[in-house]
Design an enzyme around this catalytic site. Structure first.
Site, PDB file in Angstrom:
ATOM      1  N   ARG A   1       0.850  -0.924   0.286  1.00  0.00           N
ATOM      2  CA  ARG A   1      -0.095   0.219   0.244  1.00  0.00           C
ATOM      3  C   ARG A   1       0.476   0.900   0.304  1.00  0.00           C
ATOM      4  NH1 ARG A   1      -2.877  -1.483   5.139  1.00  0.00           N
ATOM      5  NH2 ARG A   1      -3.267   1.272   4.986  1.00  0.00           N
ATOM      6  N   ASN A   2       2.246   1.330  -0.093  1.00  0.00           N
ATOM      7  CA  ASN A   2       2.658   2.162   0.364  1.00  0.00           C
ATOM      8  C   ASN A   2       3.512   3.109  -1.345  1.00  0.00           C
ATOM      9  OD1 ASN A   2       5.218   4.418  -0.349  1.00  0.00           O
ATOM     10  ND2 ASN A   2       5.571   3.583   1.983  1.00  0.00           N
ATOM     11  N   HIS A   3       3.030   4.451  -0.996  1.00  0.00           N
ATOM     12  CA  HIS A   3       2.974   4.642  -2.679  1.00  0.00           C
ATOM     13  C   HIS A   3       3.673   5.014  -3.382  1.00  0.00           C
ATOM     14  CE1 HIS A   3      -1.374   6.360  -0.997  1.00  0.00           C
ATOM     15  NE2 HIS A   3      -0.955   5.442  -1.672  1.00  0.00           N
ATOM     16  N   PHE A   4       4.966   4.718  -2.402  1.00  0.00           N
ATOM     17  CA  PHE A   4       6.583   5.236  -3.194  1.00  0.00           C
ATOM     18  C   PHE A   4       6.781   4.378  -4.784  1.00  0.00           C
ATOM     19  CE2 PHE A   4      10.759   4.608  -4.031  1.00  0.00           C
ATOM     20  CZ  PHE A   4      11.735   5.458  -3.620  1.00  0.00           C
TER      21      PHE A   4
ATOM     22  N   SER B   1       5.628   8.985   1.764  1.00  0.00           N
ATOM     23  CA  SER B   1       4.208   8.016   0.338  1.00  0.00           C
ATOM     24  C   SER B   1       3.708   6.493   1.956  1.00  0.00           C
ATOM     25  CB  SER B   1       5.621   7.414  -0.510  1.00  0.00           C
ATOM     26  OG  SER B   1       6.563   6.701   0.507  1.00  0.00           O
TER      27      SER B   1
END
Length: 172
Positions: free
Chosen positions: A46-49, A146
């Site tokens: 789920r991290n947007h990085f 992020s």
């Protein structure tokens, strides 16, 4: 959200991933549990990085395997590391970091002759980088985190992260 008490054992971050022609060093705070368990930067799904960096470099990253992601970033001059090398941490939230040991950022930066800027993924990273790199003539770009725990809409995060485009190598 219930926070866990600080762990009794310190967690240790990941080693730096730095290409030979590193023009941009992106610093996080300290990888969370999922990332550490996988030994991967920004390993939580789920991290947007990776989506944010995909927008920065203008090339696919999200659909790639982790080694290919790193290779693609490296080809564009992007390195990864964290401000914190180890700490006690009850959860993956930055607010739960205790007894932090800072990574030796200044010596790393001094060994990167092509480095043009440091991007900081979140407020804790930015504060740490500004302290650790004080006196270095290097732009430090503070970015919204992020992490999905930072609830700024993804489109707003992506717009802010575009500031990094000025510091990456051109494709090819």
């Amino acid at each position: 959200m219930t926070r866990l008490p600080s762990s009794t054992e310190p967690v240790t971050g990941l080693p730096p991933v730095v290409p030979e022609r590193c023009t941009l060093l992106v610093l996080g705070s300290l990888p969370g549990r999922v990332s550490l368990a996988a030994s991967r930067y920004y390993g939580h799904p789920r991290n947007h990085f990776w989506a944010l960096m995909e927008g920065v470099i203008g090339e696919p990253l999200v659909a790639l395997d982790y080694p290919e992601r790193l290779a693609r970033l490296g080809a564009r001059g992007v390195g990864l590391w964290d401000v914190i090398g180890s700490a006690r941490r009850g959860s993956s939230l930055d607010d739960d970091i205790r007894e932090a040991t800072v990574n030796p950022l200044a010596p790393l930066v001094e060994r990167l002759p092509y480095l043009r800027a440091v991007g900081c993924n979140g407020a804790l990273s930015a504060r740490g980088a500004m302290r650790a790199l004080a006196g270095h003539d290097l732009p430090i770009v503070a970015l919204p985190s992020s992490s999905p725990a930072y609830t700024l809409p993804l489109a707003a995060k992506a717009e802010a992260w575009q500031a990094l485009r000025a510091f990456i190598l051109p494709p090819g």
